[in-house]
Write a protein that holds these residues in place. Structure first.
Motif, PDB file in Angstrom:
ATOM      1  N   UNK A  74      13.132  48.319 -14.537  1.00 59.75           N
ATOM      2  CA  UNK A  74      13.676  46.964 -14.547  1.00 59.75           C
ATOM      3  C   UNK A  74      12.507  45.988 -14.418  1.00 59.75           C
ATOM      4  N   UNK A  75      12.799  44.724 -14.139  1.00 56.80           N
ATOM      5  CA  UNK A  75      11.765  43.701 -13.993  1.00 56.80           C
ATOM      6  C   UNK A  75      12.060  42.854 -12.767  1.00 56.80           C
ATOM      7  N   UNK A  76      11.038  42.199 -12.243  1.00 56.99           N
ATOM      8  CA  UNK A  76      11.230  41.365 -11.054  1.00 56.99           C
ATOM      9  C   UNK A  76      11.698  39.959 -11.401  1.00 56.99           C
ATOM     10  N   UNK A  77      11.608  39.604 -12.686  1.00 57.92           N
ATOM     11  CA  UNK A  77      12.099  38.332 -13.205  1.00 57.92           C
ATOM     12  C   UNK A  77      11.759  38.305 -14.679  1.00 57.92           C
ATOM     13  N   UNK A  78      12.275  37.353 -15.386  1.00 53.80           N
ATOM     14  CA  UNK A  78      11.917  37.183 -16.799  1.00 53.80           C
ATOM     15  C   UNK A  78      11.001  35.970 -16.917  1.00 53.80           C
ATOM     16  N   UNK A  79      11.174  35.143 -17.966  1.00 57.17           N
ATOM     17  CA  UNK A  79      10.277  33.991 -18.145  1.00 57.17           C
ATOM     18  C   UNK A  79      10.829  33.036 -19.191  1.00 57.17           C
ATOM     19  N   UNK A  80      10.391  31.784 -19.100  1.00 54.31           N
ATOM     20  CA  UNK A  80      10.781  30.751 -20.067  1.00 54.31           C
ATOM     21  C   UNK A  80       9.736  30.698 -21.189  1.00 54.31           C
ATOM     22  N   UNK A  81      10.182  30.363 -22.377  1.00 60.46           N
ATOM     23  CA  UNK A  81       9.240  30.057 -23.452  1.00 60.46           C
ATOM     24  C   UNK A  81       8.341  28.895 -23.013  1.00 60.46           C
ATOM     25  N   UNK A  82       7.142  28.827 -23.554  1.00 57.88           N
ATOM     26  CA  UNK A  82       6.264  27.704 -23.228  1.00 57.88           C
ATOM     27  C   UNK A  82       6.995  26.407 -23.581  1.00 57.88           C
ATOM     28  N   UNK A  83       7.246  25.531 -22.587  1.00 57.82           N
ATOM     29  CA  UNK A  83       8.015  24.312 -22.874  1.00 57.82           C
ATOM     30  C   UNK A  83       7.448  23.482 -24.019  1.00 57.82           C
ATOM     31  N   UNK A  84       6.129  23.389 -24.125  1.00 52.98           N
ATOM     32  CA  UNK A  84       5.526  22.612 -25.218  1.00 52.98           C
ATOM     33  C   UNK A  84       5.885  23.206 -26.576  1.00 52.98           C
ATOM     34  N   UNK A  85       5.950  24.519 -26.649  1.00 56.93           N
ATOM     35  CA  UNK A  85       6.336  25.189 -27.892  1.00 56.93           C
ATOM     36  C   UNK A  85       7.799  24.891 -28.211  1.00 56.93           C
ATOM     37  N   UNK A  86       8.678  24.981 -27.203  1.00 55.28           N
ATOM     38  CA  UNK A  86      10.092  24.671 -27.412  1.00 55.28           C
ATOM     39  C   UNK A  86      10.267  23.231 -27.900  1.00 55.28           C
ATOM     40  N   UNK A  87       9.548  22.349 -27.261  1.00 58.17           N
ATOM     41  CA  UNK A  87       9.650  20.928 -27.619  1.00 58.17           C
ATOM     42  C   UNK A  87       9.239  20.701 -29.070  1.00 58.17           C
ATOM     43  N   UNK A  88       8.199  21.392 -29.497  1.00 61.77           N
ATOM     44  CA  UNK A  88       7.737  21.246 -30.881  1.00 61.77           C
ATOM     45  C   UNK A  88       8.723  21.829 -31.883  1.00 61.77           C
ATOM     46  N   UNK A  89       9.607  22.704 -31.402  1.00 66.07           N
ATOM     47  CA  UNK A  89      10.644  23.258 -32.274  1.00 66.07           C
ATOM     48  C   UNK A  89      11.931  22.436 -32.222  1.00 66.07           C
ATOM     49  N   UNK A  90      11.889  21.305 -31.537  1.00 59.76           N
ATOM     50  CA  UNK A  90      13.052  20.430 -31.455  1.00 59.76           C
ATOM     51  C   UNK A  90      14.049  20.822 -30.387  1.00 59.76           C
ATOM     52  N   UNK A  91      13.648  21.701 -29.462  1.00 56.60           N
ATOM     53  CA  UNK A  91      14.528  22.156 -28.380  1.00 56.60           C
ATOM     54  C   UNK A  91      14.215  21.359 -27.119  1.00 56.60           C
ATOM     55  N   UNK A  92      15.225  20.874 -26.406  1.00 56.88           N
ATOM     56  CA  UNK A  92      14.984  20.097 -25.179  1.00 56.88           C
ATOM     57  C   UNK A  92      14.142  20.895 -24.178  1.00 56.88           C
ATOM     58  N   UNK A  93      13.009  20.376 -23.808  1.00 59.21           N
ATOM     59  CA  UNK A  93      12.101  21.041 -22.878  1.00 59.21           C
ATOM     60  C   UNK A  93      11.040  20.046 -22.442  1.00 59.21           C
ATOM     61  N   UNK A  94      10.407  20.327 -21.318  1.00 59.45           N
ATOM     62  CA  UNK A  94       9.352  19.422 -20.849  1.00 59.45           C
ATOM     63  C   UNK A  94       8.483  20.099 -19.811  1.00 59.45           C
ATOM     64  N   UNK A  95       7.249  19.616 -19.708  1.00 63.14           N
ATOM     65  CA  UNK A  95       6.352  19.973 -18.616  1.00 63.14           C
ATOM     66  C   UNK A  95       6.356  18.814 -17.634  1.00 63.14           C
ATOM     67  N   UNK A  96       6.906  19.057 -16.469  1.00 62.99           N
ATOM     68  CA  UNK A  96       7.114  18.004 -15.488  1.00 62.99           C
ATOM     69  C   UNK A  96       5.994  17.991 -14.449  1.00 62.99           C
ATOM     70  N   UNK A  97       5.450  16.814 -14.186  1.00 65.50           N
ATOM     71  CA  UNK A  97       4.504  16.644 -13.085  1.00 65.50           C
ATOM     72  C   UNK A  97       5.269  16.118 -11.885  1.00 65.50           C
ATOM     73  N   UNK A  98       5.487  16.990 -10.907  1.00 68.82           N
ATOM     74  CA  UNK A  98       6.330  16.638  -9.769  1.00 68.82           C
ATOM     75  C   UNK A  98       5.694  15.571  -8.878  1.00 68.82           C
ATOM     76  N   UNK A  99       4.392  15.356  -9.021  1.00 69.33           N
ATOM     77  CA  UNK A  99       3.726  14.381  -8.152  1.00 69.33           C
ATOM     78  C   UNK A  99       4.344  12.987  -8.276  1.00 69.33           C
ATOM     79  N   UNK A 100       4.768  12.629  -9.487  1.00 70.56           N
ATOM     80  CA  UNK A 100       5.411  11.328  -9.665  1.00 70.56           C
ATOM     81  C   UNK A 100       6.718  11.234  -8.905  1.00 70.56           C
ATOM     82  N   UNK A 101       7.510  12.290  -8.938  1.00 75.24           N
ATOM     83  CA  UNK A 101       8.754  12.318  -8.173  1.00 75.24           C
ATOM     84  C   UNK A 101       8.482  12.313  -6.671  1.00 75.24           C
ATOM     85  N   UNK A 102       7.411  12.990  -6.278  1.00 73.92           N
ATOM     86  CA  UNK A 102       7.065  13.054  -4.855  1.00 73.92           C
ATOM     87  C   UNK A 102       6.766  11.665  -4.298  1.00 73.92           C
TER      88      UNK A 102
END
Length: 556
Positions: free
Chosen positions: A361-389
């Motif tokens: 089995x596996x300990x977890x899976x993984x998300x596609x690189x968000x930048x790649x998803x975004x370039x394919x027109x799929x909703x995705x983002x790389x979030x910098x939490x410091x702004x929210x902080x």
């Protein structure tokens, strides 16, 4: 004379009726005994770090016959297997596989987390009360003391009155310490740096056994300090994106993320052995050491079942650096397939065909690189939490006059200072709800939940069910934040994990060997089902915190 003849006939008739019944009863009792005593000589548990289920289907045509295909074609495949909690990370993942329960029960709520009792950050396997064995560094100061319950490996040791051996192996310390449980004979992990040795903790032993010292002194590790080229023609890797792209990270001193990978640190035979972890050679090294353990510990050599827990960690390092759709990930899994074949063939020879059982089995899976998803027109983002902080701290100052109301933020959980809340004459529940409502409007946030919600409700499906299973009343925070699907706070390259989203929860669960049926199921199974399945197969007690169910269809 006539009467005696009738009596004789009656006796003969009764005997003819009784004998088949007696034989049937004796046969039935014999079958029951055989079933109770049908045990593998060795159980091998394999956890592949950061493995998505679809890696099996994507790369299947490239696999050989005796690696992943042996599982699929001769074993049992749970196609709809999921993690039923978050955060989906290495420490909780390995612990959940082997305890048959979730962080809500076993207590390992992250790789690292804020400890509410000590007020300090703690590491899931760290333990300063023990010393390193095999290195002068602090890399061996580990133990399983943060696991609140028993593991399947513990239960096998207890069932055999400690006669059955358990050995746990991984490049990562937590990938060995947590599966090994409290009673394992040994857990070994790889200390890279400038040493390149397999080490352990004084929790298990005072000195390394001869076979480990022999392995270390052989310097086999130096043979893996070599250029990383593709196993097959790279043009045949049609299941991956182009080799030259903007979504992959770089090794030190590299200017492009393309094959071959030959950074100086990988070619230097005497220094920086950590670099091997980020190549498929780390999995090959792990396989070498596992095979040495089978010989060195005589695993599976008698009728008392032993347990070998192996975690392949390089897949995680490669995934983080290059991303799930990279040619590097594909090549890593094709090479892992060959390592599995090596392991299977060694087990066939050393333990005997149909004398061992393996699960993967596996300990977890993984998300596609968000930048790649975004370039394919799929909703995705790389979030910098410091702004929210910064925005959140301003809200705390404005609302409560202080930021001290929050003690810590980790694993997307806010830990509140209940004493400060009490001194402000506020209700903890009301503060939790106020903060959750505020955070709901922040960039990248999909939903929020409070500890009070998780205490008061019994969720049965969806994101709240997953969060509740990951929530430990004594160790978890007060407000939980869930990011939008396809959102990550890591860098712009490589993949990550940790969320309750399906791309992080869907992982393989494969069984093969003695006592396992050939087949598959699309019914939902959960990661906590692996341990009770093995417990039923072995006829031993379930781990003490078990909340999973045996996969009945997988067992003969």
């Amino acid at each position: 004379m006539h009467g005696k003849f009738l009596v004789t006939l009656v006796l003969i008739f009764s005997t003819l009726i009784f004998i088949p019944d007696a034989i049937a009863q004796r046969h039935s009792k014999g079958e029951d005994t055989d079933i109770l005593r049908t045990r593998p000589k060795l159980v091998v548990g394999i956890v592949v770090d950061q493995m998505r289920y679809d890696y099996i289907t994507r790369f299947y045509d490239h696999f050989g016959d005796d690696g992943f295909k042996r599982f699929i074609e001769k074993g049992f495949n749970c196609k709809n297997n999921h993690y039923n909690y978050a955060p989906t990370s290495t420490g909780p993942g390995h612990t959940s596989v082997y305890t048959g329960t979730t962080p809500a029960t076993h207590g390992v709520i992250g790789n690292n987390w804020y400890d509410k009792e000590s007020g300090e950050d703690v590491y899931c396997a760290g333990d300063d009360s023990y010393s390193s064995v095999g290195t002068t560094s602090d890399a061996g100061k580990m133990s399983p003391h943060r696991i609140n319950v028993t593991t399947i490996t513990d239960e096998l040791r207890l069932h055999t009155q400690m006669r059955g051996k358990t050995i746990a192996i991984a490049l990562k310390d937590r990938g060995a310490v947590l599966p090994g449980g409290h009673t394992t004979n040994a857990a070994y992990w790889f200390h890279g740096a400038d040493e390149g040795n397999w080490i352990t903790s004084s929790y298990y032993m005072k000195t390394l056994p001869k076979w480990v010292n022999d392995f270390n002194t052989s310097r086999k590790v130096e043979g893996y300090k070599k250029s990383w080229t593709t196993l097959k023609n790279i043009d045949d890797y049609l299941e991956s994106t182009a080799d030259d792209n903007a979504y992959e990270g770089l090794f030190d001193a590299e200017s492009k993320s393309t094959f071959p990978h030959s950074p100086p640190s990988l070619l230097n035979k005497k220094a920086d052995f950590d670099v091997i972890k980020s190549t498929p050679y780390g999995n090959s090294l792990t396989t070498d050491f596992a095979l040495a353990a089978i010989d060195g510990e005589s695993l599976g050599s008698d009728e008392v079942p032993d347990f070998l827990a192996v975690s392949f960690s390089s897949t995680d390092y490669v995934g983080h650096k290059f991303g799930v759709s990279s040619k590097e990930v594909e090549d890593t899994y094709l090479r892992l397939d060959q390592d599995l074949e090596r392991l299977f063939k060694a087990l066939d020879k050393k333990v005997g065909e149909n004398e061992y059982t393996v699960f993967l089995t596996a300990d977890h899976a993984a998300v596609e690189v968000p930048a790649y998803l975004k370039d394919q027109g799929i909703p995705a983002s790389n979030l910098k939490w410091e702004g929210n902080k910064a925005k959140f701290e301003q809200f705390l100052e404005f609302t409560y006059g202080t930021t001290d109301i929050v003690k810590n933020f980790s694993n997307f959980q806010y830990f509140l200072d209940h004493d400060v809340i009490k001194n402000l004459d506020l209700s903890v529940q009301e503060v939790q709800e106020t903060l959750a409502l505020e955070l709901l409007g922040y960039e990248g946030v999909d939903r929020t939940y409070t500890a009070y919600q998780l205490w008061q409700n019994d969720f049965t499906h969806g994101i709240p069910y997953i969060l509740q299973n990951g929530y430990n009343q004594k160790r978890s925070g007060d407000v939980m934040v869930v990011l939008k699907p396809g959102t990550a706070t890591s860098g712009l390259t490589g993949s990550t994990h940790g969320s309750p989203q399906v791309y992080d929860t869907h992982v393989p669960l494969l069984f093969y060997g003695k006592g396992i049926k050939k087949g598959s199921t699309v019914e939902r199974t959960e990661i906590v089902d692996a341990a009770p399945t093995i417990a039923v197969l072995l006829g031993i007690s379930f781990p003490s915190g078990t909340t999973g169910q045996p996969v009945a269809k997988a067992i003969e």
